[in-house]
Every structure is written in C-alpha cells, then in structure tokens.
Design a protein around this motif. Structure first.
Motif, PDB file in Angstrom:
ATOM      1  N   ILE A 179       0.839  -1.200   0.000  1.00 33.58           N
ATOM      2  CA  ILE A 179       0.000   0.000   0.000  1.00 33.58           C
ATOM      3  C   ILE A 179       0.876   1.252   0.000  1.00 33.58           C
ATOM      4  CG2 ILE A 179      -1.724   1.322   1.288  1.00 33.58           C
ATOM      5  CD1 ILE A 179      -2.827  -1.336   2.339  1.00 33.58           C
ATOM      6  N   GLY A 180       1.962   1.221   0.795  1.00 32.30           N
ATOM      7  CA  GLY A 180       2.897   2.345   0.814  1.00 32.30           C
ATOM      8  C   GLY A 180       3.540   2.567  -0.541  1.00 32.30           C
ATOM      9  N   PHE A 181       3.922   1.485  -1.216  1.00 29.03           N
ATOM     10  CA  PHE A 181       4.488   1.579  -2.568  1.00 29.03           C
ATOM     11  C   PHE A 181       3.497   2.257  -3.514  1.00 29.03           C
ATOM     12  CE2 PHE A 181       4.125  -0.461  -6.755  1.00 29.03           C
ATOM     13  CZ  PHE A 181       5.316  -0.045  -7.344  1.00 29.03           C
ATOM     14  N   CYS A 182       2.229   1.875  -3.441  1.00 27.46           N
ATOM     15  CA  CYS A 182       1.212   2.463  -4.319  1.00 27.46           C
ATOM     16  C   CYS A 182       1.080   3.964  -4.083  1.00 27.46           C
ATOM     17  CB  CYS A 182      -0.134   1.781  -4.104  1.00 27.46           C
ATOM     18  SG  CYS A 182      -0.192   0.075  -4.681  1.00 27.46           S
ATOM     19  N   ARG A 183       1.169   4.364  -2.826  1.00 32.12           N
ATOM     20  CA  ARG A 183       1.021   5.794  -2.527  1.00 32.12           C
ATOM     21  C   ARG A 183       2.241   6.592  -2.987  1.00 32.12           C
ATOM     22  NH1 ARG A 183      -2.570   6.302   3.043  1.00 32.12           N
ATOM     23  NH2 ARG A 183      -4.278   4.976   2.278  1.00 32.12           N
ATOM     24  N   VAL A 184       3.420   6.003  -2.827  1.00 31.51           N
ATOM     25  CA  VAL A 184       4.622   6.658  -3.357  1.00 31.51           C
ATOM     26  C   VAL A 184       4.513   6.772  -4.875  1.00 31.51           C
ATOM     27  CG1 VAL A 184       7.114   6.417  -3.706  1.00 31.51           C
ATOM     28  CG2 VAL A 184       6.114   5.945  -1.461  1.00 31.51           C
ATOM     29  N   PHE A 185       4.055   5.700  -5.511  1.00 32.20           N
ATOM     30  CA  PHE A 185       3.880   5.706  -6.966  1.00 32.20           C
ATOM     31  C   PHE A 185       2.971   6.865  -7.385  1.00 32.20           C
ATOM     32  CE2 PHE A 185       1.515   4.676 -10.762  1.00 32.20           C
ATOM     33  CZ  PHE A 185       2.473   4.181 -11.620  1.00 32.20           C
ATOM     34  N   ASN A 186       1.825   6.990  -6.746  1.00 30.26           N
ATOM     35  CA  ASN A 186       0.878   8.057  -7.101  1.00 30.26           C
ATOM     36  C   ASN A 186       1.484   9.436  -6.901  1.00 30.26           C
ATOM     37  OD1 ASN A 186      -1.033   6.085  -7.691  1.00 30.26           O
ATOM     38  ND2 ASN A 186      -2.041   6.229  -5.692  1.00 30.26           N
ATOM     39  N   GLU A 187       2.200   9.614  -5.793  1.00 29.39           N
ATOM     40  CA  GLU A 187       2.816  10.915  -5.492  1.00 29.39           C
ATOM     41  C   GLU A 187       3.843  11.297  -6.551  1.00 29.39           C
ATOM     42  OE1 GLU A 187       4.474  10.215  -1.689  1.00 29.39           O
ATOM     43  OE2 GLU A 187       2.541  10.248  -0.616  1.00 29.39           O
ATOM     44  N   GLN A 188       4.700  10.358  -6.918  1.00 29.98           N
ATOM     45  CA  GLN A 188       5.786  10.661  -7.846  1.00 29.98           C
ATOM     46  C   GLN A 188       5.290  10.838  -9.279  1.00 29.98           C
ATOM     47  OE1 GLN A 188       8.879  11.519  -6.787  1.00 29.98           O
ATOM     48  NE2 GLN A 188       7.757  11.356  -4.843  1.00 29.98           N
ATOM     49  N   VAL A 189       4.277  10.089  -9.660  1.00 28.73           N
ATOM     50  CA  VAL A 189       3.697  10.284 -10.993  1.00 28.73           C
ATOM     51  C   VAL A 189       3.012  11.649 -11.065  1.00 28.73           C
ATOM     52  CG1 VAL A 189       1.885   9.486 -12.578  1.00 28.73           C
ATOM     53  CG2 VAL A 189       3.484   7.849 -11.589  1.00 28.73           C
ATOM     54  N   ALA A 190       2.369  12.060  -9.969  1.00 29.92           N
ATOM     55  CA  ALA A 190       1.751  13.381  -9.932  1.00 29.92           C
ATOM     56  C   ALA A 190       2.804  14.479 -10.052  1.00 29.92           C
ATOM     57  CB  ALA A 190       0.948  13.548  -8.647  1.00 29.92           C
ATOM     58  N   LEU A 191       3.992  14.250  -9.470  1.00 28.83           N
ATOM     59  CA  LEU A 191       5.061  15.251  -9.507  1.00 28.83           C
ATOM     60  C   LEU A 191       5.814  15.261 -10.834  1.00 28.83           C
ATOM     61  CD1 LEU A 191       6.665  14.876  -5.944  1.00 28.83           C
ATOM     62  CD2 LEU A 191       5.475  16.890  -6.842  1.00 28.83           C
ATOM     63  N   HIS A 192       6.137  14.077 -11.352  1.00 28.04           N
ATOM     64  CA  HIS A 192       7.047  13.979 -12.493  1.00 28.04           C
ATOM     65  C   HIS A 192       6.408  13.433 -13.765  1.00 28.04           C
ATOM     66  CE1 HIS A 192      10.331  14.807  -9.701  1.00 28.04           C
ATOM     67  NE2 HIS A 192       9.910  13.817  -8.934  1.00 28.04           N
ATOM     68  N   GLY A 193       5.111  13.096 -13.684  1.00 24.27           N
ATOM     69  CA  GLY A 193       4.490  12.471 -14.843  1.00 24.27           C
ATOM     70  C   GLY A 193       4.970  11.037 -14.994  1.00 24.27           C
ATOM     71  N   ARG A 194       4.570  10.420 -16.089  1.00 26.11           N
ATOM     72  CA  ARG A 194       4.946   9.018 -16.329  1.00 26.11           C
ATOM     73  C   ARG A 194       6.272   9.008 -17.083  1.00 26.11           C
ATOM     74  NH1 ARG A 194       0.737   5.696 -14.991  1.00 26.11           N
ATOM     75  NH2 ARG A 194      -1.141   6.818 -14.404  1.00 26.11           N
ATOM     76  N   THR A 195       7.337   9.211 -16.320  1.00 21.77           N
ATOM     77  CA  THR A 195       8.665   9.413 -16.884  1.00 21.77           C
ATOM     78  C   THR A 195       9.698   8.523 -16.185  1.00 21.77           C
ATOM     79  OG1 THR A 195       9.148  11.176 -15.301  1.00 21.77           O
ATOM     80  CG2 THR A 195       8.115  11.837 -17.388  1.00 21.77           C
ATOM     81  N   LEU A 196      10.903   8.490 -16.760  1.00 20.69           N
ATOM     82  CA  LEU A 196      12.013   7.765 -16.151  1.00 20.69           C
ATOM     83  C   LEU A 196      12.338   8.349 -14.781  1.00 20.69           C
ATOM     84  CD1 LEU A 196      14.291   5.680 -16.268  1.00 20.69           C
ATOM     85  CD2 LEU A 196      15.680   7.371 -17.501  1.00 20.69           C
TER      86      LEU A 196
END
Length: 307
Positions: A179-196
């Motif tokens: 669940i923590g991984f999923c939330r980090v994923f959402n946060e970082q995609v919101a910040l950086h988009g779907r990027t490397l």
C-alpha cells in the motif's frame, strides 16, 4: 445502443488491466517467498506454514476475453482457497467481481480434480476467503463488504458473500508495504508524470522508507522497465481507444459499436505486444505487463513473424 435521448451511447470493450501497481502485485506474489509473507499477514497465528503448503491458482488472462484476477492461492492442498484483489478506487462492485473470480476458480478446481458435481457424493471443496487490499483512504468504508447488505438490503436474499477489506495500518508487513508503494507511486507520478525520473524516484523513495525493499532491489531494472513500458503503452492505448471510438461514432452505426470497439481493442492489444517484441523488450517483461504467459506472448510473436 440508443440512449433514451436518442443519442448513440458507446459501451467500452474490456480494456487490459495494464497498470504498474497491478503488475508489481501479481509479479511479486507469484514468488512464494513473498506469497508466504502475505499469507502470514492474513493468518499471523499459523506458525507452521511453509512455502510448500501454498499453490498459486490465479486465473490467467487470454488476451481480452478471459476472466482474470490479481491473486489466488490454495493452502495445504484443498484446505483453504484465498483470493486477493488490489484496489485503488472504491466500488461496491468489488464484491461482485470477487464472487465471479471465486466461482471461476472453483470451476477450475473441480475440473482439475475431476470432481463430479452431478453425482450423489458431496463434493470436497476448499473453504474460501476473499480479501481486497484497498490502497486509498479508509474514510467511511466498511471493514467487510457484504453482497447481501450492499445489493439486497432488508430482503430475504438466497445468497451472500463477504469480502474483508484491508486498509493501511501501522504494521510493517508486506501488505502495508505494498500500500505504501502504491502511494509513493501516485505521489511521484503526480510530480514527475509518467517518466524515467518518476520510475527512479519511486524505487529510491521506497528503499528509503523500507517499502518492498528486497523485491525492488532484486528486480530494480525489471521493475523500471515495466514502468516505462506501461507508461508508453498507456499513452498509445488511450490514443488508439479514442480513435476506435471516434471512427465508430463517425460511421453513425448504433448496432454493433460496442462489439467493434471490443474487437478493435483486442487487435490493438496484440499489436502492442508485437510492437514491444520488435523493440526487443524482454519477453518476460512483456508477459508480466500483458498478464499472459511467456508461451502466449511467443505465439503472438510467431504469428506476426517477429520471433
């Protein structure tokens, strides 16, 4: 079909469940090293469990047409059947899908064990347990979702099924790490988009926070490749889906539009797989992304003459 207002309404065909979070969930728990940790989180009192006591029975997808779930496994032969779904968006339909997955898994079990349901002998069947790992906020959502309570309240319903909902807690078990991984994923995609950049930050932050550290360390490059592949293919899929819908609407055909979209989506899925093969994406990565077996991916590649 025609809506009440006389306008053409388009029903979507089934889209492939291509998301990074789902793919990581299925990939990680296909390894018994992590599956036993999941079982221990669900049944902490069972200290005698071993990896050999667990058998994976997750339903496999065949392109767009099959029923497939996130995770299913048997415990100690036919003692217990556990089905687990990972869900980021709340819907009461979770329990309906879980019931469909359960019946499909039972059907496979009866077939594989040559159990006759039309005979006089009572069939042996494992006890079911249904779980949903909900990665969103708990808010007012219940701890147990009941088919009867949600869909047939205050009636004498002949059937019920119950799904236990698991939310983020203070525990550091593998469920809470996911669940923590999923939330980090959402946060970082919101910040950086779907990027490397987002992919690398997700892995770095999860390591710092001790979230799926062992899994991500073992498969860092593979998980990164899966993220980037899915990021790119999601863009392509959305464009193609919109093109199929626009073409169907432009033709002005009310009958068969849904079927046309579904067929077109299936073709696009195969084209996506062929495209990844042409780009020399690792076949194991493609299989995980497409939620197919390596043999199914290879068959598509051979048919398209790229393997």
């Amino acid at each position: 079909y025609m809506s009440e207002g006389g306008k053409i309404a388009v029903t979507k065909g089934r889209q492939p469940k291509y998301t990074v979070k789902d793919t990581v969930f299925r990939d990680m728990f296909s390894d018994k090293k992590y599956l036993i940790q999941l079982y221990q989180a669900l049944h902490p009192d069972d200290k005698a469990i071993t990896k050999d006591d667990l058998d994976i029975v997750t339903l496999q997808s065949i392109l767009m047409n099959g029923i497939y779930n996130d995770l299913g496994f048997m415990v100690r032969g036919n003692q217990l059947m556990i089905l687990v779904e990972a869900q980021s968006t709340w819907s009461a339909n979770i329990i309906v899908r879980s019931l469909i997955y359960l019946m499909s898994t039972y059907q496979d079990y009866f077939t594989n064990n040559k159990i006759q349901l039309y005979g006089s002998k009572k069939a042996d069947m494992p006890k079911p347990e249904l779980y949903v790992i909900y990665t969103g906020e708990k808010e007012h959502h219940p701890d147990v979702l009941s088919l009867k309570d949600e869909f047939f309240p205050d009636t004498d319903c002949c059937i019920d099924a119950k799904v236990k909902i698991i939310y983020l807690s203070d525990s550091d078990d593998i469920i809470n790490q996911y669940i923590g991984f999923c939330r980090v994923f959402n946060e970082q995609v919101a910040l950086h988009g779907r990027t490397l950049t987002a992919a690398k930050e997700i892995i770095r932050i999860c390591r710092d926070r001790n979230l799926l550290t062992e899994y991500l360390s073992e498969r860092e490059k593979e998980v990164e490749d899966i993220m980037l592949t899915l990021f790119d293919q999601e863009k392509i899929w959305n464009i193609e889906r919109d093109n199929i819908r626009a073409a169907a609407l432009a033709d002005g055909i009310s009958q068969g539009i849904s079927q046309g979209i579904s067929q077109g989506a299936a073709e696009k899925e195969q084209n996506m797989i062929v495209g990844m093969l042409k780009e020399n994406v690792n076949i194991n990565t493609i299989a995980k992304v497409a939620q197919m077996t390596v043999e199914q991916v290879a068959a598509i590649g051979k048919k398209a003459a790229v393997l």
